[in-house]
Design a protein around this motif. Sequence first.
Motif, PDB file in Angstrom:
ATOM      1  N   GLY A 271       0.819  -1.196   0.000  1.00  0.00           N
ATOM      2  CA  GLY A 271       0.000   0.000   0.000  1.00  0.00           C
ATOM      3  C   GLY A 271       0.853   1.246   0.000  1.00  0.00           C
ATOM      4  N   SER A 272       0.165   2.355  -0.094  1.00  0.00           N
ATOM      5  CA  SER A 272       0.791   3.667   0.040  1.00  0.00           C
ATOM      6  C   SER A 272       0.082   4.357   1.192  1.00  0.00           C
ATOM      7  N   ALA A 273       0.797   4.480   2.297  1.00  0.00           N
ATOM      8  CA  ALA A 273       0.226   5.045   3.511  1.00  0.00           C
ATOM      9  C   ALA A 273       0.249   6.565   3.475  1.00  0.00           C
ATOM     10  N   SER A 274      -0.703   7.146   4.166  1.00  0.00           N
ATOM     11  CA  SER A 274      -0.726   8.582   4.410  1.00  0.00           C
ATOM     12  C   SER A 274      -0.893   8.746   5.911  1.00  0.00           C
ATOM     13  N   ASP A 275       0.219   8.976   6.596  1.00  0.00           N
ATOM     14  CA  ASP A 275       0.240   9.003   8.054  1.00  0.00           C
ATOM     15  C   ASP A 275       0.518  10.405   8.567  1.00  0.00           C
ATOM     16  N   VAL A 276       0.058  10.681   9.783  1.00  0.00           N
ATOM     17  CA  VAL A 276       0.309  11.952  10.436  1.00  0.00           C
ATOM     18  C   VAL A 276       1.012  11.656  11.759  1.00  0.00           C
ATOM     19  N   VAL A 277       2.131  12.351  11.982  1.00  0.00           N
ATOM     20  CA  VAL A 277       2.897  12.185  13.214  1.00  0.00           C
ATOM     21  C   VAL A 277       3.077  13.540  13.885  1.00  0.00           C
ATOM     22  N   ARG A 278       3.352  13.481  15.199  1.00  0.00           N
ATOM     23  CA  ARG A 278       3.548  14.732  15.946  1.00  0.00           C
ATOM     24  C   ARG A 278       4.763  14.585  16.858  1.00  0.00           C
ATOM     25  N   ARG A 279       5.518  15.670  16.970  1.00  0.00           N
ATOM     26  CA  ARG A 279       6.661  15.697  17.884  1.00  0.00           C
ATOM     27  C   ARG A 279       6.143  15.992  19.288  1.00  0.00           C
ATOM     28  N   GLY A 280       6.494  15.118  20.220  1.00  0.00           N
ATOM     29  CA  GLY A 280       6.092  15.301  21.605  1.00  0.00           C
ATOM     30  C   GLY A 280       7.032  16.232  22.353  1.00  0.00           C
ATOM     31  N   ALA A 281       6.692  16.518  23.597  1.00  0.00           N
ATOM     32  CA  ALA A 281       7.513  17.381  24.443  1.00  0.00           C
ATOM     33  C   ALA A 281       8.917  16.813  24.633  1.00  0.00           C
ATOM     34  N   ASP A 282       9.054  15.491  24.468  1.00  0.00           N
ATOM     35  CA  ASP A 282      10.364  14.847  24.605  1.00  0.00           C
ATOM     36  C   ASP A 282      11.182  14.885  23.313  1.00  0.00           C
ATOM     37  N   GLY A 283      10.629  15.523  22.256  1.00  0.00           N
ATOM     38  CA  GLY A 283      11.339  15.626  20.983  1.00  0.00           C
ATOM     39  C   GLY A 283      11.187  14.412  20.092  1.00  0.00           C
ATOM     40  N   ARG A 284      10.414  13.412  20.507  1.00  0.00           N
ATOM     41  CA  ARG A 284      10.209  12.181  19.732  1.00  0.00           C
ATOM     42  C   ARG A 284       8.914  12.271  18.934  1.00  0.00           C
ATOM     43  N   TRP A 285       8.942  11.674  17.740  1.00  0.00           N
ATOM     44  CA  TRP A 285       7.797  11.706  16.827  1.00  0.00           C
ATOM     45  C   TRP A 285       6.967  10.445  17.002  1.00  0.00           C
ATOM     46  N   ARG A 286       5.641  10.628  17.164  1.00  0.00           N
ATOM     47  CA  ARG A 286       4.704   9.519  17.348  1.00  0.00           C
ATOM     48  C   ARG A 286       3.512   9.705  16.412  1.00  0.00           C
ATOM     49  N   TYR A 287       2.885   8.580  16.084  1.00  0.00           N
ATOM     50  CA  TYR A 287       1.730   8.601  15.189  1.00  0.00           C
ATOM     51  C   TYR A 287       0.506   9.203  15.854  1.00  0.00           C
ATOM     52  N   LEU A 288      -0.155  10.113  15.118  1.00  0.00           N
ATOM     53  CA  LEU A 288      -1.484  10.607  15.467  1.00  0.00           C
ATOM     54  C   LEU A 288      -2.527   9.866  14.636  1.00  0.00           C
ATOM     55  N   ILE A 289      -2.204   9.646  13.352  1.00  0.00           N
ATOM     56  CA  ILE A 289      -3.079   8.918  12.432  1.00  0.00           C
ATOM     57  C   ILE A 289      -2.216   7.926  11.665  1.00  0.00           C
ATOM     58  N   ASP A 290      -2.580   6.655  11.759  1.00  0.00           N
ATOM     59  CA  ASP A 290      -1.894   5.596  11.014  1.00  0.00           C
ATOM     60  C   ASP A 290      -2.888   5.093   9.973  1.00  0.00           C
ATOM     61  N   ASN A 291      -2.684   5.513   8.727  1.00  0.00           N
ATOM     62  CA  ASN A 291      -3.587   5.170   7.626  1.00  0.00           C
ATOM     63  C   ASN A 291      -2.772   4.424   6.573  1.00  0.00           C
ATOM     64  N   ALA A 292      -2.573   3.128   6.791  1.00  0.00           N
ATOM     65  CA  ALA A 292      -1.673   2.315   5.969  1.00  0.00           C
ATOM     66  C   ALA A 292      -2.082   2.220   4.504  1.00  0.00           C
TER      67      ALA A 292
END
Length: 134
Positions: A104-125
């Motif tokens: 597939g071709s995913a369209s995902d949204v990630v956000r940088r947390g207060a700790d500087g690490r990037w985590r998924y907000l939306i996982d749309n594989a």
Amino acid sequence: MSESYPLATEPEGVVASLIERFNSGKVSAMMAQFEPGVVFVARDGRPITDPTEIAAQLERDISLGLPLKAKARHVFVAGDIAQIVLDWSIDGTGPDGEHVHLEGSASDVVRRGADGRWRYLIDNALGTMVRQPA
């Protein structure tokens, strides 16, 4: 966060982290990359927010025992939010001896947390793929 599977410190590193976590075979490693309240889009297009149901969806693919291959096509960043468009595949012989090919071709949204690490907000594989009801 697991020290053996660090989260990305740049949005461009999210895909490498995803591959490492998926290929570890550990659902817990995958779950650690999601923000609380993440939206996981199921194959049939349903948005899932329940962590137990998300873990079950991930277990289905991880239990195939096949490696994930993925490559970012685009990374668009706006401050602490990024959209990642990536092409992925899972290919090989599954535990039942049958050939498996998922892609597939995913369209995902990630956000940088207060700790500087990037985590998924939306996982749309499956990105914009048209889905049929389950």
